[in-house]
Each structure stands twice: as structure tokens, then as C-alpha cells.
Design a protein around this motif. Structure first.
Motif, mmCIF file in Angstrom:
data_model
loop_
_atom_site.group_PDB
_atom_site.id
_atom_site.type_symbol
_atom_site.label_atom_id
_atom_site.label_comp_id
_atom_site.label_asym_id
_atom_site.label_seq_id
_atom_site.Cartn_x
_atom_site.Cartn_y
_atom_site.Cartn_z
ATOM 1 N N ALA A 270 0.853 -1.193 0.000
ATOM 2 C CA ALA A 270 0.000 0.000 0.000
ATOM 3 C C ALA A 270 0.886 1.238 0.000
ATOM 4 C CB ALA A 270 -0.927 0.030 1.216
ATOM 5 N N SER A 271 0.316 2.362 -0.435
ATOM 6 C CA SER A 271 1.030 3.637 -0.399
ATOM 7 C C SER A 271 0.618 4.424 0.843
ATOM 8 C CB SER A 271 0.711 4.459 -1.659
ATOM 9 O OG SER A 271 1.093 3.761 -2.833
ATOM 10 N N GLY A 272 1.503 5.301 1.261
ATOM 11 C CA GLY A 272 1.164 6.191 2.361
ATOM 12 C C GLY A 272 1.100 5.541 3.717
ATOM 13 N N MET A 273 1.828 4.459 3.926
ATOM 14 C CA MET A 273 1.856 3.819 5.245
ATOM 15 C C MET A 273 2.685 4.651 6.217
ATOM 16 S SD MET A 273 2.415 -0.256 4.748
ATOM 17 C CE MET A 273 1.160 -1.351 4.066
ATOM 18 N N ASP A 274 2.217 4.803 7.444
ATOM 19 C CA ASP A 274 3.071 5.338 8.501
ATOM 20 C C ASP A 274 3.673 4.159 9.260
ATOM 21 O OD1 ASP A 274 1.136 4.395 10.294
ATOM 22 O OD2 ASP A 274 0.215 6.361 10.565
ATOM 23 N N ASP A 275 4.487 4.452 10.280
ATOM 24 C CA ASP A 275 5.189 3.374 10.970
ATOM 25 C C ASP A 275 4.246 2.390 11.654
ATOM 26 O OD1 ASP A 275 7.702 4.122 10.193
ATOM 27 O OD2 ASP A 275 8.186 5.200 12.034
ATOM 28 N N LYS A 276 3.140 2.879 12.196
ATOM 29 C CA LYS A 276 2.206 1.969 12.862
ATOM 30 C C LYS A 276 1.567 1.003 11.864
ATOM 31 C CE LYS A 276 0.881 4.446 17.051
ATOM 32 N NZ LYS A 276 -0.240 5.002 17.851
ATOM 33 N N VAL A 277 1.229 1.502 10.678
ATOM 34 C CA VAL A 277 0.632 0.629 9.667
ATOM 35 C C VAL A 277 1.660 -0.388 9.188
ATOM 36 C CG1 VAL A 277 -0.559 0.535 7.447
ATOM 37 C CG2 VAL A 277 -0.937 2.482 8.973
ATOM 38 N N ARG A 278 2.904 0.060 8.986
ATOM 39 C CA ARG A 278 3.958 -0.875 8.581
ATOM 40 C C ARG A 278 4.158 -1.950 9.648
ATOM 41 N NH1 ARG A 278 6.500 4.097 7.331
ATOM 42 N NH2 ARG A 278 6.494 4.505 5.082
ATOM 43 N N ALA A 279 4.166 -1.538 10.906
ATOM 44 C CA ALA A 279 4.345 -2.512 11.990
ATOM 45 C C ALA A 279 3.200 -3.511 12.029
ATOM 46 C CB ALA A 279 4.460 -1.786 13.329
ATOM 47 N N ALA A 280 1.978 -3.038 11.849
ATOM 48 C CA ALA A 280 0.816 -3.927 11.850
ATOM 49 C C ALA A 280 0.921 -4.943 10.716
ATOM 50 C CB ALA A 280 -0.472 -3.117 11.723
ATOM 51 N N HIS A 281 1.305 -4.453 9.530
ATOM 52 C CA HIS A 281 1.447 -5.369 8.400
ATOM 53 C C HIS A 281 2.596 -6.353 8.617
ATOM 54 C CE1 HIS A 281 -1.506 -3.068 6.213
ATOM 55 N NE2 HIS A 281 -1.364 -3.848 5.174
ATOM 56 N N LEU A 282 3.690 -5.872 9.213
ATOM 57 C CA LEU A 282 4.839 -6.755 9.407
ATOM 58 C C LEU A 282 4.527 -7.857 10.405
ATOM 59 C CD1 LEU A 282 7.701 -7.682 9.047
ATOM 60 C CD2 LEU A 282 8.465 -5.829 10.568
ATOM 61 N N VAL A 283 3.907 -7.536 11.536
ATOM 62 C CA VAL A 283 3.625 -8.580 12.523
ATOM 63 C C VAL A 283 2.587 -9.557 11.969
ATOM 64 C CG1 VAL A 283 1.768 -7.424 13.831
ATOM 65 C CG2 VAL A 283 3.318 -9.018 14.988
ATOM 66 N N ALA A 284 1.643 -9.072 11.151
ATOM 67 C CA ALA A 284 0.676 -9.975 10.519
ATOM 68 C C ALA A 284 1.368 -10.884 9.510
ATOM 69 C CB ALA A 284 -0.424 -9.163 9.847
ATOM 70 N N PHE A 285 2.237 -10.294 8.700
ATOM 71 C CA PHE A 285 2.991 -11.025 7.668
ATOM 72 C C PHE A 285 3.900 -12.073 8.305
ATOM 73 C CE2 PHE A 285 6.809 -10.885 4.735
ATOM 74 C CZ PHE A 285 6.226 -11.511 3.652
ATOM 75 N N TYR A 286 4.645 -11.647 9.327
ATOM 76 C CA TYR A 286 5.608 -12.549 9.957
ATOM 77 C C TYR A 286 4.913 -13.685 10.704
ATOM 78 C CZ TYR A 286 9.622 -14.143 12.683
ATOM 79 O OH TYR A 286 10.623 -14.908 13.241
ATOM 80 N N SER A 287 3.889 -13.368 11.482
ATOM 81 C CA SER A 287 3.215 -14.410 12.254
ATOM 82 C C SER A 287 2.506 -15.400 11.338
ATOM 83 C CB SER A 287 2.219 -13.791 13.238
ATOM 84 O OG SER A 287 1.213 -13.063 12.567
ATOM 85 N N HIS A 288 1.990 -14.909 10.208
ATOM 86 C CA HIS A 288 1.337 -15.812 9.252
ATOM 87 C C HIS A 288 2.357 -16.771 8.650
ATOM 88 C CE1 HIS A 288 -0.443 -16.797 5.206
ATOM 89 N NE2 HIS A 288 -1.446 -17.113 6.006
ATOM 90 N N GLN A 289 3.525 -16.255 8.258
ATOM 91 C CA GLN A 289 4.530 -17.129 7.657
ATOM 92 C C GLN A 289 5.102 -18.099 8.694
ATOM 93 O OE1 GLN A 289 7.392 -15.355 5.007
ATOM 94 N NE2 GLN A 289 5.748 -15.146 3.516
ATOM 95 N N LEU A 290 5.345 -17.610 9.901
ATOM 96 C CA LEU A 290 5.797 -18.496 10.971
ATOM 97 C C LEU A 290 4.777 -19.603 11.222
ATOM 98 C CD1 LEU A 290 7.600 -19.227 13.424
ATOM 99 C CD2 LEU A 290 6.345 -17.505 14.732
ATOM 100 N N SER A 291 3.498 -19.247 11.199
ATOM 101 C CA SER A 291 2.441 -20.228 11.462
ATOM 102 C C SER A 291 2.273 -21.210 10.317
ATOM 103 C CB SER A 291 1.118 -19.506 11.732
ATOM 104 O OG SER A 291 1.220 -18.679 12.867
ATOM 105 N N LEU A 292 2.528 -20.777 9.089
ATOM 106 C CA LEU A 292 2.490 -21.720 7.967
ATOM 107 C C LEU A 292 3.577 -22.783 8.131
ATOM 108 C CD1 LEU A 292 1.917 -19.378 4.868
ATOM 109 C CD2 LEU A 292 0.321 -21.115 5.738
#
Length: 277
Positions: free
Chosen positions: A63-85
Motif C-alpha cells: 500500500a502507499s502512504g503507510m506510517d510506521d504503525k501501519v507498517r508494523a501492523a502489516h509486518l507482525v501480521a505477515f511474519y506471524s502468518h509465515q511463521l504459522s504456515l
């Protein structure tokens, strides 16, 4: 001797699950731990500022226009999903709870709409038990929960310090990632009901940071076509929010916790009707 044979069989099943992941789920990397110098321990990986910044910057491709909180939310979602896979596939197939010994973020090639694209993924080196004495005596679901939480705790603390996203918000996203990954694995391996039941056993533990009343699964049905064919699909309904609606052109996800339940069902029915049978 019988138990020794069962342990050996479980380890073989775990290795087979990793082989299945490599072929069937290329968006996550997973290998049995070796002395490969190109991997770092999880603590070493996340303590390197360049790694954290690269992983946060990677979220900008969604996405465009992410601030740090949005990036962090996406990163923890992305990382936990891949770890869980990775961990979830091993656990659901064999009952073995893997421990991540090494980690790296790497580029791989994926197919999308007939094109080959470069994308990023986490690659996990996992330790598997080699003998009966290395099998933890705890209840497997409790063991998986405790290992998963212990692995994510320093990552969540780091993202809280760097991006000011609350730990509670991150734990909700981590639970969503686990529940979504287990649903996908169960669907792919035709064990959906068992996989979702086991996911809920893990994330709904009393006093767990993963626990959320809002997180659940819901079966959506819709009739389509002139013959009124009935389609149905189970969806993971989020307990947390990835904050995508705050990015430029962003919106609420179809399974977002912030949507009213009936509106969410309407959107999921539309999604179901628009998907391929």
C-alpha cells in the motif's frame, strides 16, 4: 520400544511436512536446521537494525502512504502468518512442535497471473527432535502456544519500541495470523475442521496474550447461477486490525474486526460468489 517407533514416525512425518511446504507453499521458506552460515538466530536477526528496517520497508509494496504503525501492523501480521504456515504444517501433520533455530528474509520468484515476480519471504530453519528424550512431555497444544508466544515476544516488543504500535494490537494480529494459516493448511490438506479446532485450542487459552473474543471462524454460504448452486467456505474472522484502511486508498478488509457482522457477511458472500468454483 513402541514409543520410540512412534517418535521416529512423528519425525518422519515432520520432515515430510517440510517437503510438502517447499513444493506447495512457496511463499514461506522452511528447512531442517543445519550449520548454514547464511542464517542467523532469531534474536540475532531481529537485533540487527538493518533487518528490521528492511522488513518494515518491504510492507510498502502492499500500500502507499503507510506510517510506521501501519507498517508494523502489516509486518507482525505477515511474519506471524509465515511463521504459522511453517510451524503449523509440521505440527498439524506430525504433532511435533518445531523450534526456530535460524532465520533470514530472502527473495524468491512467484507466479502471479501468468507472470513471474520477485517477492520476499521469511525462511525458517527448524529444529526437530531426534529421539524420544527430546520430545517435550507437555500437552502439544500448550507446547505450541508457549513456543509461538516465546518466539514472538521479543519481536513484538521491538516493534512497539520502534513504531509505537501497542503490544495488545500486535498480539491480536499474531493470533489472526496463526488462525488464518491453520485454516489454509487444513483446506489444502483436506483437514479443515481439525485444523481450525486445533488453532482455536492454541489461541483461546486463558490468560494468553493471543486470546481474543472477536477472533473466530465463520461458515459463509451463497447461492449462485441459474441453478442456484450453493457455495460455502469457512473464513477466519479477525480479532485485530491491520490498519490498511489508514493507508492511501485503503479500506477495511472483508474479515475486519471493525466491520459490523452483517456487513462483513454481505461482503464475504460477494467475495464467495466472485471466486472460482
Amino acid at each position: 520400544m513402541g514409543q520410540g517407533h512412534r517418535v521416529s514416525a512423528a519425525v518422519k512425518e515432520a520432515a515430510a511436512a517440510i517437503e510438502w511446504l517447499v513444493v506447495s507453499v512457496p511463499e514461506v521458506g522452511c528447512s531442517v536446521a543445519t550449520s548454514d552460515a547464511h542464517f542467523h538466530s532469531p534474536d540475532a536477526f531481529w537485533s540487527e537494525p538493518a533487518n528490521l528496517e528492511a522488513c518494515l520497508a518491504y510492507q510498502d509494496r502492499f500500500a502507499s502512504g503507510m506510517d510506521d504503525k501501519v507498517r508494523a501492523a502489516h509486518l507482525v501480521a505477515f511474519y506471524s502468518h509465515q511463521l504459522s504456515l511453517a510451524a503449523g504444517a509440521i505440527y498439524l501433520v506430525s504433532g511435533v512442535v518445531p523450534v526456530v533455530a535460524g532465520l533470514r528474509f530472502e527473495t524468491y520468484l512467484r507466479e502471479h497471473d501468468g507472470r513471474t515476480l520477485a517477492a520476499g519471504r521469511f525462511h525458517f530453519l527448524v529444529d526437530l527432535p531426534r529421539s524420544e528424550s527430546e520430545i517435550e512431555p507437555d500437552e502439544p497444544a500448550r507446547r505450541f502456544h508457549d513456543v509461538f508466544v516465546a518466539h514472538l515476544k521479543p519481536v513484538i516488543a521491538l516493534l512497539k519500541r520502534r513504531c509505537s504500535l501497542s503490544a495488545r494490537a500486535q498480539w491480536r494480529l499474531a493470533a489472526d495470523g496463526l488462525a488464518g494459516a491453520f485454516l489454509e493448511i487444513g483446506r489444502w490438506r483436506q483437514r479443515e475442521d481439525s485444523a481450525t479446532e486445533q488453532a482455536l485450542t492454541i489461541v483461546k487459552r486463558a490468560h494468553s496474550p493471543l486470546a481474543s473474543r472477536q477472533l473466530h471462524y465463520e461458515r459463509i454460504e451463497a447461492a449462485c447461477g441459474s441453478g442456484r448452486e450453493l457455495r460455502s467456505k469457512t473464513y477466519r474472522i479477525r480479532g485485530g486490525c491491520c490498519l490498511f484502511y489508514r493507508a492511501e486508498g485503503g479500506s477495511y478488509c472483508d474479515t475486519c474486526v471493525l466491520l459490523e457482522p452483517e456487513l462483513r457477511r454481505e461482503r464475504l458472500r460477494a467475495h464467495l460468489l466472485g471466486s472460482k468454483a
